[in-house]
Design a protein around this motif. Structure first.
Motif, PDB file in Angstrom:
ATOM      1  N   HIS A   9       0.759  -1.195  -0.225  1.00  0.00           N
ATOM      2  CA  HIS A   9      -0.026   0.136   0.220  1.00  0.00           C
ATOM      3  C   HIS A   9       1.001   1.069  -0.275  1.00  0.00           C
ATOM      4  N   SER A  10       1.940   1.235   1.037  1.00  0.00           N
ATOM      5  CA  SER A  10       3.004   2.621   0.814  1.00  0.00           C
ATOM      6  C   SER A  10       3.083   2.801  -0.928  1.00  0.00           C
ATOM      7  N   PHE A  11       3.626   1.725  -1.385  1.00  0.00           N
ATOM      8  CA  PHE A  11       3.739   1.639  -2.972  1.00  0.00           C
ATOM      9  C   PHE A  11       2.626   1.941  -3.915  1.00  0.00           C
ATOM     10  N   LEU A  12       1.377   1.407  -3.979  1.00  0.00           N
ATOM     11  CA  LEU A  12       0.253   1.859  -4.417  1.00  0.00           C
ATOM     12  C   LEU A  12      -0.560   2.133  -3.783  1.00  0.00           C
ATOM     13  N   PRO A  13      -1.028   3.423  -2.973  1.00  0.00           N
ATOM     14  CA  PRO A  13      -1.980   3.852  -1.783  1.00  0.00           C
ATOM     15  C   PRO A  13      -2.767   3.379  -2.134  1.00  0.00           C
ATOM     16  N   ASP A  14      -3.530   3.584  -4.521  1.00  0.00           N
ATOM     17  CA  ASP A  14      -4.758   3.964  -4.733  1.00  0.00           C
ATOM     18  C   ASP A  14      -4.381   2.659  -5.241  1.00  0.00           C
TER      19      ASP A  14
END
Length: 423
Positions: free
Chosen positions: A173-178
């Motif tokens: 999630h920290s790299f791909l929050p969306d």
């Protein structure tokens, strides 16, 4: 070189094995307070031949060809059948007698892998992952975790962070929050009926009469708009899963398992009686503490490596369970990661991580999408071409798509793993 693995489930334990074999120091950070003695949210799984070869390579040499077999049962048949809800009669749709998997109980496999870990691996139980920070030169990663026993926050520095923190991965999630997980359209009731203390169980005898190949067969039982999966585990334990189409439930916390009430269980039992043969219904009704999983996957990721952070297992490719790939992909992810970092060495670690990504992303992407389609076929949901699979009317050609062996990459072996030469 030192790796920090976040997540002590099967993907994390396999990562520890693979990286240790490659000569790395490994620290595993796991939020639960100790090794599982049971498996309340994980039940049965199927291991393919390559996964078994890899696992055996991590076991003590004197027990390599006995330990795993002693913890599993053979699955030599993959059978799909249709059950008429009105007549309570089943008809075979397709049957593959060359299926070469073995059935394992989740906690049995985890215990086997955990107990075989080299003593130099540091396994930190009761450490809840909080956050991480990559150094300015992109050469190291600091991982912060909260110690449940004391409440203090500790820092662990490594040259590599392996995110084995599951389909709801906070590291991803920290790299791909969306990025959003995709709800499949159905949930799965799951349970294991343990008959190990009852050698002459009427339930087991009756089930064997209807499902004669129980003990060596993976059964997929299709109804109209629903299906079950069941097979025998070691020590007369029946693992079953029943997929039910329904609107997406509201999840609470960081889990895809829903807390169920006695009312929900009773309603589930009533619905089972309407669809399945009495022998299977009895298994479902006698199972203690069945649970309900919400089934998700996500569109394949284009990348699973960022500098010194790498995703593995369900964190890298959340998938529906219909292709029996989740555990097998996790094992192979770990093994390929270990091979790549060993092949390229410390001085070319970035190249090794990119190599891992290039090997795993194409095949896992195809497998995630194939498993998604397989689930929609068996649940009677609309497919890409607008059609709906009707098991009562399907042709033999259409039924072939139900077989596990048509999974993309089913028999493919990555470079370095040919002819069972993996070490």
């Amino acid at each position: 070189m030192r790796a920090v693995v976040v997540g002590g489930s099967i993907a994390g334990v396999c990562s520890a094995h693979a990286l240790s074999t490659a000569g790395w120091q490994v620290v595993v950070v796991e939020k639960t307070t100790g090794p599982p003695t049971g498996s309340p949210t994980g039940a049965g799984l199927g291991l393919d031949p390559l996964s078994r070869t890899i696992i055996n390579s991590w076991l003590p040499p004197q027990h390599q060809h006995t330990l795993l077999n002693n913890h599993t049962l053979p699955l030599t048949i993959d059978q799909n059948q249709f059950t008429d809800a009105d007549k309570k009669i089943s008809r075979i749709l397709t049957r593959d007698e060359s299926f070469n998997f073995r059935a394992a109980y989740w906690s049995d496999l985890h215990g086997l892998l955990y107990n075989a870990l080299p003593p130099q691996i540091s396994f930190l139980w009761g450490h809840v992952f909080q956050s991480f920070q990559v150094s300015d030169d992109k050469k190291s990663v600091s991982v912060y975790s909260k110690v449940l026993e004391t409440g203090e926050t500790v820092e662990i520095v490594g040259d590599l962070l392996v995110a084995a923190d599951g389909c709801l991965s906070s590291i991803r999630h920290s790299f791909l929050p969306d990025l959003k997980l995709r709800y499949s359209g159905y949930c799965a009731w799951r349970g294991v009926l343990d008959l190990s203390d009852n050698e002459n169980s009427e339930t087991f005898v009756a089930l064997k009469k209807v499902y004669e190949d129980l003990g060596k067969c993976l059964y997929f039982d299709l109804g109209r708009g629903t299906h079950t999966v069941f097979y025998e585990l070691l020590n007369k334990r029946i693992n079953w899963i029943w997929y039910v189409n329904q609107p997406e439930p509201q999840l609470k916390g960081n889990s895809v398992t829903i807390k169920v009430s006695s009312t929900m269980i009773n309603q589930m039992h009533e619905e089972a009686e309407k669809i399945w043969v009495p022998e299977l219904v009895k298994v479902i009704k006698e199972t203690k503490e069945p649970f309900l999983n919400v089934i998700y996957d996500c569109d394949p990721l284009e990348r699973i490596v960022w500098d010194r952070v790498v995703l593995i297992g369900d964190a890298a490719h959340p998938t529906t369970p219909h292709g029996l790939r989740s555990t097998n992909m996790s094992i192979l992810d770990a093994a390929v990661l270990g091979q790549c970092v060993m092949k390229w060495g410390v001085e070319n670690l970035d190249v090794g991580l990119k190599d891992y990504e290039c090997i795993r992303v194409p095949v896992t992407s195809k497998q995630v999408l194939h498993s998604r389609r397989l689930g929609r076929i068996k649940q009677g949901l609309v497919l890409e071409d607008g059609k709906v699979f009707d098991p009562n009317m399907a042709s033999p050609l259409e039924c072939k798509d139900l077989q596990q062996k048509y999974m993309p990459g089913f028999n493919d072996v990555p470079f370095g793993f040919e002819d069972n030469s993996y070490k």
